[in-house]
Design a protein around this motif. Structure first.
Motif, PDB file in Angstrom:
ATOM      1  N   CYS B 129       0.751   3.225  -1.676  1.00 24.47           N
ATOM      2  CA  CYS B 129       0.603   4.364  -2.585  1.00 24.47           C
ATOM      3  C   CYS B 129       1.280   4.073  -3.924  1.00 24.47           C
ATOM      4  N   ARG B 131       2.304   6.194  -6.006  1.00 27.56           N
ATOM      5  CA  ARG B 131       3.245   7.253  -6.364  1.00 27.56           C
ATOM      6  C   ARG B 131       4.666   6.793  -6.065  1.00 27.56           C
ATOM      7  N   CYS B 134       6.548   8.015  -2.996  1.00 25.11           N
ATOM      8  CA  CYS B 134       6.013   7.659  -1.679  1.00 25.11           C
ATOM      9  C   CYS B 134       6.607   6.353  -1.189  1.00 25.11           C
ATOM     10  N   CYS B 157      -3.316   8.499   0.954  1.00 23.65           N
ATOM     11  CA  CYS B 157      -1.919   8.256   1.296  1.00 23.65           C
ATOM     12  C   CYS B 157      -1.451   9.367   2.225  1.00 23.65           C
ATOM     13  N   SER B 159       1.440   9.909   3.206  1.00 19.03           N
ATOM     14  CA  SER B 159       2.784  10.342   2.853  1.00 19.03           C
ATOM     15  C   SER B 159       2.755  11.499   1.848  1.00 19.03           C
ATOM     16  N   CYS B 160       1.789  11.487   0.939  1.00 17.71           N
ATOM     17  CA  CYS B 160       1.680  12.583  -0.026  1.00 17.71           C
ATOM     18  C   CYS B 160       0.369  13.343   0.158  1.00 17.71           C
ATOM     19  N   TYR B 164      -6.244   8.239  -4.081  1.00 18.18           N
ATOM     20  CA  TYR B 164      -6.042   7.434  -5.275  1.00 18.18           C
ATOM     21  C   TYR B 164      -7.171   6.442  -5.475  1.00 18.18           C
TER      22      TYR B 164
HETATM   23 ZN    ZN Z   1       1.528   8.784  -1.574  1.00 16.08          ZN
END
Ligand code: ZN
Ligand code: ZN
Lengths: 242, 350
Positions: B129, B131, B134, B157, B159-160, B164
């Motif tokens: 990711c 970000r 993340c 992702c 995690s978030c 993307y």
């Molecule tokens: Zn992420």
């Protein structure tokens, strides 16, 4: 101190700065005006941060005239880059510096947001610390208000302190018309067409937070620009990566 | 077979095809898995033969050298000896790609295929990711739509919980439908014990022992009780307090009442107490039974979300029907407030 008002003719002499900003990996930097660099006031406090301070400054302003061995020359070169970066962080939040960075922003020199729903919104460089040598430069998206790592590894070695933690936010404070409208549309993962409970519950909770904020801001009389979504859908050519 | 790379292998080795799994031959040969594709893909039979490296039946050996000049490309080599023109080949070739992509979409949501993707995930084939908060969490390839020709491949992702654009432009020629909208969700349901935060990445690379459910053996102890069917520490670990970017000027947080103040905090937010999300417990209803069935963990949103999620519903609905669980008829809805607003911003920034 911030104001720079004469378009000087001294540009032709900016060899070192020309070279610096055109170096691969230095795409995020703008050129600092000579007038800004030669005003001692703007450099207050930087002397102890930089070895060979005076020589480094001379190099940056193309008045370097010092016979030295290669090793010293190399150290001075390194110091000059560091000094340029430190001054850069200050310069880009001046009126003139903001203008220059704005030009680069409009040209997408800093890349575009990787988040799909930001629809390739242009990014701005940002530091996560104002202290040098702590974190590399990151990119801020004004649409999702989040920070991302630059794609290319050549930017992973650029010090974030050369851009600073405040720059993008000062830019939008000075140019509020450039603040993009915020988009409510968000991605919810699905499974065979259905949303999962956990993700849908989280999304609902988040949307509740947004509604609460809007209520607070409404009471405070602050205008909020939100749109449900942007483009996509019909035109299958809406390739965000173009 | 051994002396030459199969069509499938050479397809997966093309630059930009790094996210693809090699679909097992027996999966492609099982007619059940190809249901409905015959009418979607032009020159279906030829395309399928190409994918399976089958010499066309009407082949005659005397034409053996006719297409020898094309043999520089491994994908043409497969059909050597058959009397076809180069333009035929390119038509069949692109049909084969489409067919392979659509089979791939099904394969990676099958028991067999999801395991292959699991290995690729652990080998970091899908990347991380972008970000910052993340922390390099691994991403999963996905489509924004299940219909080919709509959007290129994206990265989800966990995690978030956001998607993307792949970091390299070579992925911009890969159709997102070849991965589909279902894969990431099914993947995470199939491997609920995976540590999807960025931090555990190195551990996971080292550990290859899997428990019967495909998760990491021995990881159970660290798993928090599930909320809405998902282990609590796998609900968006990259969001919430401490994982949200806060805008600051000279070290001071920008107040939300400022015109340029924060407006998107909600997108990266998460309740500190995740039980707030456990709607069953909260409203005193029956708690979700912890069965492994994916169906029990999904919710029927066919009717309730008229406002959000507009654009891709048409394809999703069709796809959902094709797969079985009856999707509400919430198909086509009107898009609102687009276009005009966007021009406005574009005008300002560019
Ligand atoms: Zn992420
Ligand atoms: Zn963004």
């Amino acid at each position: 101190m911030d104001d720079y008002n004469s378009e000087t003719d001294s540009d032709y002499a900016s060899y070192w700065r020309d070279w610096f900003i055109s170096t691969r990996g230095h795409e995020y930097f703008c050129e600092i005006d000579e007038d800004y660099l030669t005003d001692r006031f703007n450099l207050t406090g930087l002397q102890p941060e930089v070895h060979y301070y005076q020589y480094a400054l001379d190099l940056i302003t193309d008045v370097f005239d010092f016979d030295c061995d290669d090793e010293t020359r190399e150290s001075i070169e390194k110091s000059a880059k560091h000094l340029y970066g430190l001054v850069h962080a200050r310069y880009i939040i001046t009126t003139r510096g903001l203008q220059k960075m704005l030009e680069k922003y409009k040209k997408c020199d800093f890349g575009r947001c990787p988040r799909v729903l930001c629809r390739s919104h242009p990014l701005l460089p940002i530091g996560l610390s104002d202290v040098a040598h702590s974190k590399s430069v990151k990119l801020y998206c004004a649409k999702c208000e989040d920070v991302y790592s630059p794609k290319s590894s050549r930017h992973a070695t650029i010090d974030g302190a050369y851009f600073g933690t405040s720059f993008p936010h000062i830019l939008f404070q000075v140019y509020p018309a450039l603040i993009p409208p915020k988009v409510n549309e968000r991605y919810i993962p699905r499974c065979f067409g259905f949303k999962t409970h956990a993700m849908a519950a989280l999304a609902r909770w988040q949307e509740e937070q947004r509604a609460n904020q809007d209520r607070r801001l409404l009471e405070a009389g602050v205008e909020v620009r939100r749109v449900e979504s942007e483009t996509i859908g019909d035109d299958s050519s809406s390739d965000d990566a173009s | 077979m051994d002396e030459e790379e199969s069509w499938v292998s050479s397809f997966c080795n093309v630059l930009g095809h790094e996210y693809f799994a090699e679909v097992a031959e027996d999966f492609i040969e099982d007619d059940f898995n190809l249901t409905g594709l015959g009418s979607t893909v032009p020159m279906y039979k030829e395309a399928l033969e190409m994918i399976l490296d089958v010499e066309p039946e009407d082949d005659s050996d005397s034409m053996g050298s006719a297409s020898e000049s094309l043999s520089g490309d491994p994908t043409y080599r497969r059909s050597r000896g058959h009397q076809r023109t180069a333009s035929d080949y390119s038509v069949i070739e692109s049909s084969a790609e489409l067919l392979y992509g659509l089979i791939h979409q099904r394969f990676i949501t099958s028991r067999q295929g999801i395991q292959v993707m699991y290995e690729k995930y652990l080998a970091n084939h899908f990347g991380f990711c972008p970000r910052v908060n993340c922390n390099s969490a691994r991403v999963l390839p996905c489509g924004f739509s299940d219909t080919p020709g709509q959007e290129t491949v994206k990265l989800f992702c966990p995690s978030c919980c956001d998607i993307y654009v792949p970091p390299n432009s070579r992925f911009q020629s890969v159709d997102g439908a070849y991965f589909g909208t279902t894969f990431p969700t099914l993947f995470l349901m199939t491997f609920p014990e995976l540590d999807i935060s960025g931090n555990g990445r190195k551990d996971l690379i080292a550990s290859s022992s899997l428990n019967p459910s495909g998760g990491r053996r021995g990881a159970r102890d660290t798993i928090l009780p599930p909320i809405n069917g998902i282990p609590a520490n796998n609900i968006a670990p990259g969001l919430g307090k401490g994982k949200k970017y806060e805008m600051r000027i000279y070290g001071f947080k920008v107040n939300e009442r400022a015109r340029s103040g924060p407006r998107m905090g909600w997108l990266r937010d998460k309740p500190e107490n995740l039980e707030e999300l456990d709607e069953f417990a909260q409203y005193g209803g029956d708690a979700a039974d912890d069965s492994d069935s994916a169906i029990s963990e999904i919710e029927d949103d066919g009717e309730e979300d008229e406002e959000e999620e507009v654009e891709e519903d048409d394809e999703e609905a069709e796809e959902g029907l094709a797969y079985g669980p009856g999707v509400g008829a919430s198909a086509v809805r009107v898009k609102r407030e687009r276009g005009a607003k966007r021009e406005e911003v574009a005008g300002e920034v560019r």
